[in-house]
Motif scaffolding. Sequence first.
Motif, PDB file in Angstrom:
ATOM      1  N   ALA A  25       0.832  -1.207   0.000  1.00 41.27           N
ATOM      2  CA  ALA A  25       0.000   0.000   0.000  1.00 41.27           C
ATOM      3  C   ALA A  25       0.867   1.257   0.000  1.00 41.27           C
ATOM      4  CB  ALA A  25      -0.945  -0.010   1.200  1.00 41.27           C
ATOM      5  N   ILE A  26       1.934   1.272   0.803  1.00 40.76           N
ATOM      6  CA  ILE A  26       2.846   2.419   0.835  1.00 40.76           C
ATOM      7  C   ILE A  26       3.514   2.599  -0.520  1.00 40.76           C
ATOM      8  CG2 ILE A  26       5.037   3.242   1.793  1.00 40.76           C
ATOM      9  CD1 ILE A  26       4.178   2.003   4.472  1.00 40.76           C
ATOM     10  N   SER A  27       3.979   1.526  -1.107  1.00 38.75           N
ATOM     11  CA  SER A  27       4.642   1.584  -2.409  1.00 38.75           C
ATOM     12  C   SER A  27       3.695   2.098  -3.488  1.00 38.75           C
ATOM     13  CB  SER A  27       5.182   0.205  -2.778  1.00 38.75           C
ATOM     14  OG  SER A  27       5.758   0.225  -4.043  1.00 38.75           O
ATOM     15  N   LEU A  28       2.498   1.589  -3.538  1.00 43.40           N
ATOM     16  CA  LEU A  28       1.522   1.996  -4.543  1.00 43.40           C
ATOM     17  C   LEU A  28       1.119   3.454  -4.359  1.00 43.40           C
ATOM     18  CD1 LEU A  28      -0.240   1.126  -6.927  1.00 43.40           C
ATOM     19  CD2 LEU A  28      -1.987   0.479  -5.267  1.00 43.40           C
ATOM     20  N   SER A  29       0.864   3.861  -3.113  1.00 41.96           N
ATOM     21  CA  SER A  29       0.445   5.243  -2.881  1.00 41.96           C
ATOM     22  C   SER A  29       1.552   6.238  -3.221  1.00 41.96           C
ATOM     23  CB  SER A  29      -0.011   5.432  -1.428  1.00 41.96           C
ATOM     24  OG  SER A  29       1.086   5.264  -0.548  1.00 41.96           O
ATOM     25  N   VAL A 153      14.571   8.411  -8.030  1.00 36.32           N
ATOM     26  CA  VAL A 153      13.969   8.446  -6.703  1.00 36.32           C
ATOM     27  C   VAL A 153      14.128   7.062  -6.090  1.00 36.32           C
ATOM     28  CG1 VAL A 153      11.863   8.818  -5.385  1.00 36.32           C
ATOM     29  CG2 VAL A 153      12.318  10.207  -7.407  1.00 36.32           C
ATOM     30  N   GLN A 154      14.827   7.002  -4.967  1.00 35.31           N
ATOM     31  CA  GLN A 154      15.055   5.735  -4.282  1.00 35.31           C
ATOM     32  C   GLN A 154      14.155   5.691  -3.042  1.00 35.31           C
ATOM     33  OE1 GLN A 154      19.274   5.798  -3.636  1.00 35.31           O
ATOM     34  NE2 GLN A 154      19.711   5.541  -5.796  1.00 35.31           N
ATOM     35  N   PRO A 155      13.108   4.866  -3.073  1.00 35.77           N
ATOM     36  CA  PRO A 155      12.165   4.816  -1.958  1.00 35.77           C
ATOM     37  C   PRO A 155      12.631   3.869  -0.848  1.00 35.77           C
ATOM     38  CG  PRO A 155      11.406   3.398  -3.705  1.00 35.77           C
ATOM     39  CD  PRO A 155      12.673   4.053  -4.202  1.00 35.77           C
ATOM     40  N   TYR A 156      11.992   3.999   0.299  1.00 35.30           N
ATOM     41  CA  TYR A 156      12.223   3.027   1.364  1.00 35.30           C
ATOM     42  C   TYR A 156      11.649   1.673   0.960  1.00 35.30           C
ATOM     43  CZ  TYR A 156      13.599   6.728   4.568  1.00 35.30           C
ATOM     44  OH  TYR A 156      14.252   7.761   5.164  1.00 35.30           O
TER      45      TYR A 156
END
Length: 185
Positions: A25-29, A153-156
């Motif tokens: 959910a965090i990744s998609l949002s 952009v490198q996400p958590y």
Amino acid sequence: MFSTFQRLQQYCGFVSSVVICIMAAISLSSFVHLNYLTPVPTASISVDNVQVKYGKPPYGYNYKRQEYASMTFDLDADLSPLFNWNTKQLFVYLAATYPGKQYANKVVFWDSIITSKEDAIISLRNTTANYQIYDVTGKFSERTATVSLEWNVQPYVGLLTFSKGEGRSKFTFPPLASASSQKAR
């Protein structure tokens, strides 16, 4: 009826499933926010003092004598909109694209890692390129190059996102000052 080990295994399986769902959910949002809700940052790029030299480049895979270029540039960009709840860091770089014999060449001559929203406002004046530009063919003077600001952009949690800014700049590699005198050295 169930052993302690089986109960522990069920509990860990449930917790793992919940954590994976939250991460998805965090990744998609953040992907939707970054690609559809955030405006594309613009950059103002000005390349100055481009010099094409003949000799051995200070860095690189090839140590034969060839043409290479060094330059200075000015850069203004505000990349703070790219930071959200899932952004770990930005890998930002200036890339020059110029035509080649069989395909277009793309080289990076400056890069930086930005780890906070406060550092995402970039204002550089008369900055020397981190890397010299040289071509596999050994010659590229008098070609026209387009410079663009690009980032990763490198996400958590989630996929890496590559993109580029709206601002671009063009310049022409100058001819060698005196090619015969430099080749004689």
